[in-house]
Design a protein around this motif. Structure first.
Motif, PDB file in Angstrom:
ATOM      1  N   LEU A 114      -0.540  -5.570  11.721  1.00  0.00           N
ATOM      2  CA  LEU A 114      -1.194  -6.372   9.774  1.00  0.00           C
ATOM      3  C   LEU A 114      -2.055  -7.480  10.264  1.00  0.00           C
ATOM      4  O   LEU A 114      -2.470  -7.734  10.242  1.00  0.00           O
ATOM      5  CB  LEU A 114      -0.048  -6.084   9.305  1.00  0.00           C
ATOM      6  CG  LEU A 114       0.182  -5.315   8.291  1.00  0.00           C
ATOM      7  CD1 LEU A 114       1.545  -5.624   6.956  1.00  0.00           C
ATOM      8  CD2 LEU A 114      -0.954  -4.587   7.418  1.00  0.00           C
ATOM      9  N   ALA A 115      -1.230  -8.218  11.327  1.00  0.00           N
ATOM     10  CA  ALA A 115      -1.665  -9.670  11.438  1.00  0.00           C
ATOM     11  C   ALA A 115      -3.292  -9.481  11.942  1.00  0.00           C
ATOM     12  O   ALA A 115      -3.465 -10.634  11.530  1.00  0.00           O
ATOM     13  CB  ALA A 115      -0.695 -10.309  12.402  1.00  0.00           C
ATOM     14  N   ARG A 116      -3.669  -8.591  12.887  1.00  0.00           N
ATOM     15  CA  ARG A 116      -5.110  -8.470  12.989  1.00  0.00           C
ATOM     16  C   ARG A 116      -6.013  -7.782  12.113  1.00  0.00           C
ATOM     17  O   ARG A 116      -6.848  -8.584  11.890  1.00  0.00           O
ATOM     18  CB  ARG A 116      -5.287  -7.393  14.055  1.00  0.00           C
ATOM     19  CG  ARG A 116      -4.192  -7.451  15.194  1.00  0.00           C
ATOM     20  CD  ARG A 116      -4.894  -6.757  16.782  1.00  0.00           C
ATOM     21  NE  ARG A 116      -3.701  -5.447  16.452  1.00  0.00           N
ATOM     22  CZ  ARG A 116      -2.800  -5.072  16.850  1.00  0.00           C
ATOM     23  NH1 ARG A 116      -2.103  -6.282  17.802  1.00  0.00           N
ATOM     24  NH2 ARG A 116      -1.966  -3.957  16.644  1.00  0.00           N
ATOM     25  N   THR A 117      -5.004  -7.574  10.237  1.00  0.00           N
ATOM     26  CA  THR A 117      -5.946  -6.922  10.165  1.00  0.00           C
ATOM     27  C   THR A 117      -6.342  -8.284   8.689  1.00  0.00           C
ATOM     28  O   THR A 117      -7.175  -8.342   7.569  1.00  0.00           O
ATOM     29  CB  THR A 117      -5.695  -6.061   9.232  1.00  0.00           C
ATOM     30  OG1 THR A 117      -5.698  -5.156  10.040  1.00  0.00           O
ATOM     31  CG2 THR A 117      -7.093  -5.042   8.041  1.00  0.00           C
ATOM     32  N   TYR A 118      -5.573  -8.806   8.336  1.00  0.00           N
ATOM     33  CA  TYR A 118      -4.923  -9.643   7.237  1.00  0.00           C
ATOM     34  C   TYR A 118      -5.136 -11.066   7.850  1.00  0.00           C
ATOM     35  O   TYR A 118      -3.064 -11.225   7.477  1.00  0.00           O
ATOM     36  CB  TYR A 118      -3.339  -9.282   6.318  1.00  0.00           C
ATOM     37  CG  TYR A 118      -4.511  -7.891   5.701  1.00  0.00           C
ATOM     38  CD1 TYR A 118      -5.286  -7.424   5.188  1.00  0.00           C
ATOM     39  CD2 TYR A 118      -3.512  -7.005   6.180  1.00  0.00           C
ATOM     40  CE1 TYR A 118      -5.850  -6.376   4.652  1.00  0.00           C
ATOM     41  CE2 TYR A 118      -4.206  -5.678   5.831  1.00  0.00           C
ATOM     42  CZ  TYR A 118      -4.919  -5.224   5.353  1.00  0.00           C
ATOM     43  OH  TYR A 118      -4.732  -3.740   4.604  1.00  0.00           O
ATOM     44  N   PRO A 119      -5.564 -12.084   8.571  1.00  0.00           N
ATOM     45  CA  PRO A 119      -5.208 -13.246   8.890  1.00  0.00           C
ATOM     46  C   PRO A 119      -4.675 -13.984   7.589  1.00  0.00           C
ATOM     47  O   PRO A 119      -3.781 -14.897   8.150  1.00  0.00           O
ATOM     48  CB  PRO A 119      -6.067 -14.108   9.499  1.00  0.00           C
ATOM     49  CG  PRO A 119      -7.437 -13.447   8.573  1.00  0.00           C
ATOM     50  CD  PRO A 119      -6.677 -11.481   8.295  1.00  0.00           C
ATOM     51  N   LEU A 120      -4.586 -13.660   6.421  1.00  0.00           N
ATOM     52  CA  LEU A 120      -3.881 -14.611   5.058  1.00  0.00           C
ATOM     53  C   LEU A 120      -2.216 -14.485   5.510  1.00  0.00           C
ATOM     54  O   LEU A 120      -2.074 -14.860   4.673  1.00  0.00           O
ATOM     55  CB  LEU A 120      -4.772 -14.971   4.393  1.00  0.00           C
ATOM     56  CG  LEU A 120      -5.902 -15.521   4.350  1.00  0.00           C
ATOM     57  CD1 LEU A 120      -6.891 -15.620   3.079  1.00  0.00           C
ATOM     58  CD2 LEU A 120      -5.967 -17.114   5.091  1.00  0.00           C
TER      59      LEU A 120
END
Length: 293
Positions: A114-120
């Motif tokens: 998820l961190a790679r896709t959703y930086p916020l």
């Protein structure tokens, strides 16, 4: 004290170089913008603009203030975008609790995806026992909990909590490598020394119930939360353990035997909110599990 509303208007005037064009961009009247500029000059204690025909020119103090006003306006716009996106996007704080075996093998890889896709997205993670994590979920201090529910000791979930079964897996008896049996009969484990998660945990209760149903009162000498340490005890010949498939590791000195009767464990996810980040984490965990089957 400089008014933020007037600073925003001044930033527009500095950008457009005209009261009229600034008023149009802000959907205000020209006289209204001019009044705000005069009040801002009073607050600042100095002249900020000088008129040149239909245009204006910033004074040195005005140029210095315009730089700050533009930065403040951009920051405010970004903050509004962030707040608006949280209701529709995977963003903001996501508070997750999980039992250790699920955390290491399932939650962490899913959060990394998820961190790679959703930086916020800003995940916060705690581990612990299911009963404690579910209590925190009910008190709304966690958004999502991944807990375990054993067939011999099903977990109790508070009312009003959404629950999804992520995965149901076999539990095997971990024994030293020299144990050459093909299957372990629980009723035959009368002499075994056990290592298990601490008293009060779901795993501890499940082991005790499974063995008592088989007519065995377990001798527990090693209460250890971490399955890796339990397996080290097994490898050393000090104990045996019931280990779910998710918690298994490649240990040269350990064999895993199916049990009779069979023992299973489910990993379940409980949530107290329907924010998009919860759904995204559930999806990511399901993808990881599907890839392992």
């Amino acid at each position: 004290m400089l008014s933020w509303d007037r600073m925003k208007i001044f930033a527009a005037v500095a950008e457009h170089g005209s009261v009229t064009r600034a008023a149009e961009s802000l959907h205000l009247t020209g006289p209204g913008v001019s009044q705000h500029i005069r009040k801002l000059e009073k607050e600042a204690g100095t002249a900020l603009v000088e008129r040149e025909g239909r245009s204006i020119r910033l004074t040195p103090a005005g140029r210095a203030l315009a730089t700050r006003a533009a930065a403040m306006s951009a920051l405010a716009d970004a903050a509004e975008d962030d707040v608006a996106s949280i209701d529709t996007d995977v963003a903001g704080v996501l508070r997750v609790g999980a039992v250790a075996s699920a955390l290491r093998r399932l939650v962490v890889p899913a959060l990394a995806d998820l961190a790679r896709t959703y930086p916020l997205l800003r995940p916060e993670v705690v581990d612990g026992e299911g009963i404690d994590l579910l209590d925190r979920l009910q008190r709304r201090t966690l958004d999502l909990v991944v807990f375990e529910s054993w067939d011999h000791r099903p977990a109790t979930v508070p009312a009003g909590i959404d629950v999804h079964t992520l995965h149901t897996e076999d539990v095997h008896l971990a024994v030293p490598i020299e144990d050459n049996r093909e299957m372990a009969t629980l009723s035959g484990e009368t002499e075994s020394i056990w290592t298990v998660c601490p008293s009060g945990s779901d795993a501890h209760s499940a082991l005790v119930h499974a063995l008592r149903e088989a007519g065995v009162e377990p001798t527990i000498r090693y209460e250890v939360s971490d399955y890796s340490t339990q397996l080290a005890l097994v490898e050393a010949g000090l104990a045996v353990a019931l280990v779910p498939d998710t918690a298994r590791s490649r240990t040269d000195g350990v064999r895993y035997l199916p049990t009779a009767p069979a023992v299973t464990r489910s990993l379940r996810a409980a949530s107290s909110t329907r924010i998009p980040a919860v759904g995204a984490l559930l999806d990511a965990m399901n993808v990881i599990l599907a890839c392992r089957t």
